[in-house]
Design a protein around this motif. Structure first.
Motif, PDB file in Angstrom:
ATOM      1  N   VAL A  38       9.333   0.887   4.969  1.00  0.00           N
ATOM      2  CA  VAL A  38       9.381  -0.180   3.980  1.00  0.00           C
ATOM      3  C   VAL A  38      10.610   0.013   3.103  1.00  0.00           C
ATOM      4  O   VAL A  38      10.823   1.095   2.547  1.00  0.00           O
ATOM      5  CB  VAL A  38       8.110  -0.196   3.110  1.00  0.00           C
ATOM      6  N   VAL A  47      10.140  -3.107   7.613  1.00  0.00           N
ATOM      7  CA  VAL A  47       9.554  -4.041   6.655  1.00  0.00           C
ATOM      8  C   VAL A  47      10.423  -4.089   5.398  1.00  0.00           C
ATOM      9  O   VAL A  47      10.711  -3.052   4.793  1.00  0.00           O
ATOM     10  CB  VAL A  47       8.125  -3.592   6.277  1.00  0.00           C
ATOM     11  N   THR A  96       3.381   4.987   1.747  1.00  0.00           N
ATOM     12  CA  THR A  96       4.710   5.303   2.258  1.00  0.00           C
ATOM     13  C   THR A  96       5.201   6.625   1.668  1.00  0.00           C
ATOM     14  O   THR A  96       4.859   6.985   0.545  1.00  0.00           O
ATOM     15  CB  THR A  96       5.716   4.189   1.913  1.00  0.00           C
ATOM     16  N   THR A 133      -5.836   2.092   4.415  1.00  0.00           N
ATOM     17  CA  THR A 133      -4.574   1.815   3.731  1.00  0.00           C
ATOM     18  C   THR A 133      -3.677   3.027   3.883  1.00  0.00           C
ATOM     19  O   THR A 133      -4.125   4.155   3.715  1.00  0.00           O
ATOM     20  CB  THR A 133      -4.803   1.521   2.238  1.00  0.00           C
ATOM     21  N   THR A 164       2.712  -7.607  -4.866  1.00  0.00           N
ATOM     22  CA  THR A 164       2.199  -7.652  -3.496  1.00  0.00           C
ATOM     23  C   THR A 164       2.927  -8.704  -2.682  1.00  0.00           C
ATOM     24  O   THR A 164       3.236  -9.781  -3.179  1.00  0.00           O
ATOM     25  CB  THR A 164       0.693  -7.969  -3.495  1.00  0.00           C
ATOM     26  N   ASP A 166       3.000 -10.249   1.616  1.00  0.00           N
ATOM     27  CA  ASP A 166       2.314 -10.173   2.904  1.00  0.00           C
ATOM     28  C   ASP A 166       2.926 -11.170   3.877  1.00  0.00           C
ATOM     29  O   ASP A 166       3.600 -12.117   3.482  1.00  0.00           O
ATOM     30  CB  ASP A 166       0.814 -10.449   2.744  1.00  0.00           C
ATOM     31  N   LEU A 169       8.004 -11.039   2.236  1.00  0.00           N
ATOM     32  CA  LEU A 169       7.943  -9.864   3.100  1.00  0.00           C
ATOM     33  C   LEU A 169       8.519 -10.247   4.457  1.00  0.00           C
ATOM     34  O   LEU A 169       8.016 -11.136   5.137  1.00  0.00           O
ATOM     35  CB  LEU A 169       6.494  -9.406   3.254  1.00  0.00           C
ATOM     36  N   VAL A 190       1.780  -5.399   1.752  1.00  0.00           N
ATOM     37  CA  VAL A 190       2.461  -4.276   1.107  1.00  0.00           C
ATOM     38  C   VAL A 190       2.310  -4.436  -0.407  1.00  0.00           C
ATOM     39  O   VAL A 190       2.694  -5.464  -0.965  1.00  0.00           O
ATOM     40  CB  VAL A 190       3.957  -4.214   1.480  1.00  0.00           C
ATOM     41  N   ARG A 207       3.464  -2.701  -3.851  1.00  0.00           N
ATOM     42  CA  ARG A 207       4.383  -1.717  -4.418  1.00  0.00           C
ATOM     43  C   ARG A 207       3.739  -0.994  -5.597  1.00  0.00           C
ATOM     44  O   ARG A 207       2.740  -1.458  -6.159  1.00  0.00           O
ATOM     45  CB  ARG A 207       5.680  -2.401  -4.833  1.00  0.00           C
ATOM     46  N   VAL A 247       0.209   0.159   2.231  1.00  0.00           N
ATOM     47  CA  VAL A 247       0.364  -0.757   3.361  1.00  0.00           C
ATOM     48  C   VAL A 247      -0.990  -0.913   4.049  1.00  0.00           C
ATOM     49  O   VAL A 247      -1.662   0.085   4.346  1.00  0.00           O
ATOM     50  CB  VAL A 247       1.406  -0.232   4.368  1.00  0.00           C
ATOM     51  N   SER A 248      -1.405  -2.143   4.298  1.00  0.00           N
ATOM     52  CA  SER A 248      -2.695  -2.382   4.956  1.00  0.00           C
ATOM     53  C   SER A 248      -2.586  -3.606   5.849  1.00  0.00           C
ATOM     54  O   SER A 248      -1.632  -4.393   5.751  1.00  0.00           O
ATOM     55  CB  SER A 248      -3.808  -2.578   3.923  1.00  0.00           C
ATOM     56  N   LEU A 295      -0.058  -8.484   7.400  1.00  0.00           N
ATOM     57  CA  LEU A 295       0.378  -7.187   6.905  1.00  0.00           C
ATOM     58  C   LEU A 295       0.630  -7.318   5.406  1.00  0.00           C
ATOM     59  O   LEU A 295       1.343  -8.223   4.971  1.00  0.00           O
ATOM     60  CB  LEU A 295       1.657  -6.748   7.620  1.00  0.00           C
TER      61      LEU A 295
END
Length: 288
Positions: free
Chosen positions: A131, A273, A155, A152, A256, A258, A280, A249, A251, A144-145, A247
């Motif tokens: 990422v 990513v 990183t 989850t 967020t 996706d 994203l 992410v 931070r 990340v999920s 997906l």
């Protein structure tokens, strides 16, 4: 020159030493649910106190005076480090997030999350990637999920992650020669037609083959003649209407982003990513 063992005392009693168990820690592999592989160290933060590991794999802290204490776990290369506050001699302070020990015979469980260096079992569905932000700099400690699935991944300092996707048969549909993972929250599909060759739901399929493993449909039964196709080969049903999962992410600052992602079941998907605000972008590097 050999030693004179006739005067060599193997043990000598010099007094009595009594210790008291403050609490025990049990490390759990968040992927397998069992004992973690490799070597880990369990200690107290800001103190020169390291837990004693017994033959059963529990990490014991003895005769602690301070309470609560911060337990830090060095997960080695295969797991992320963890830090947990434990209150062991009484009720945790008001507003504290400490784990309270009420029974010293019950260990404090600490789940260890696999790092990208973890070797997942062959045939599992995983996503590995890196990422970065809009300036192509690594984004560390992001969550990340895959939408609809519980695990989850975090990183690393280099922005890398490894995410396990625990799919079941009901999460998969046939897409050409591959098995595509779908969003479990996407809802059921319409009922099978009457001439389906055994791939419809048990309630509505009327093919000559045994019922397929697709999820139950919510549409009316088909009204065509019974199908005469070959028996079901055990492959998941084909259904292009079921959506791909997203997906996601998150931070460290809470923002967020996706995007929809196509994932092949039983394989590893490699990604690049990029997070830019709420956008994203995903560059799919391959499936292995």
């Amino acid at each position: 020159m050999s030693r004179d063992r006739t005067t060599w005392a193997v043990t000598r009693r010099v007094g009595e030493l009594t210790t008291s168990l403050s609490f025990a820690v049990e490390l759990v592999d968040a992927y397998t649910g069992g004992r973690p592989s490799g070597s880990q160290t369990v200690a107290l933060a800001d103190q020169s106190v390291t837990a004693v590991e017994n033959p059963s794999g529990y990490h014991l802290f003895l005769d602690l005076g301070a309470d609560p204490v911060d337990v830090v776990v060095d997960g080695g290369d295969r797991y992320f480090d963890e830090r947990v506050t434990v209150s062991h001699s009484g009720a945790a302070p008001d507003g504290s997030s400490a784990v309270e020990v009420t029974d010293r015979s019950t260990p404090v469980e600490i789940d260890l999350t696999p790092t990208p260096a973890f070797q997942f079992s062959p045939g599992t569905t995983t996503i590995r990637g890196t990422v970065v932000d809009e300036a192509d700099s690594a984004v560390p400690d992001a969550a990340v999920s895959l939408d609809g699935f519980a695990p989850t991944a975090r990183t690393t300092a280099a922005g890398e992650f490894a995410l396990l996707v625990p799919v079941t048969a009901s999460d998969v549909v046939r897409d050409g020669d591959e098995k595509r993972v779908t969003d479990p929250t996407g809802g059921p599909t319409d009922g099978a037609s009457g001439d389906d060759a055994g791939n419809g739901s048990p309630a509505t399929g009327s093919g000559n083959g045994p019922p397929g493993n697709g999820p139950p449909g919510n549409g009316p039964p088909g009204n065509g003649p019974p199908g005469n196709g070959p028996p079901d080969d055990g492959a998941p049903p084909a259904d292009e209407s079921r959506p791909n999962p997203r997906l996601v992410v998150r931070r460290p600052d809470g923002s967020t982003a996706d995007t929809e992602l196509s994932v092949v079941a039983g394989r590893r998907t490699a990604l690049w990513v990029q997070v830019d605000g709420e956008r994203l972008a995903v560059d799919r590097l391959g499936v292995y």
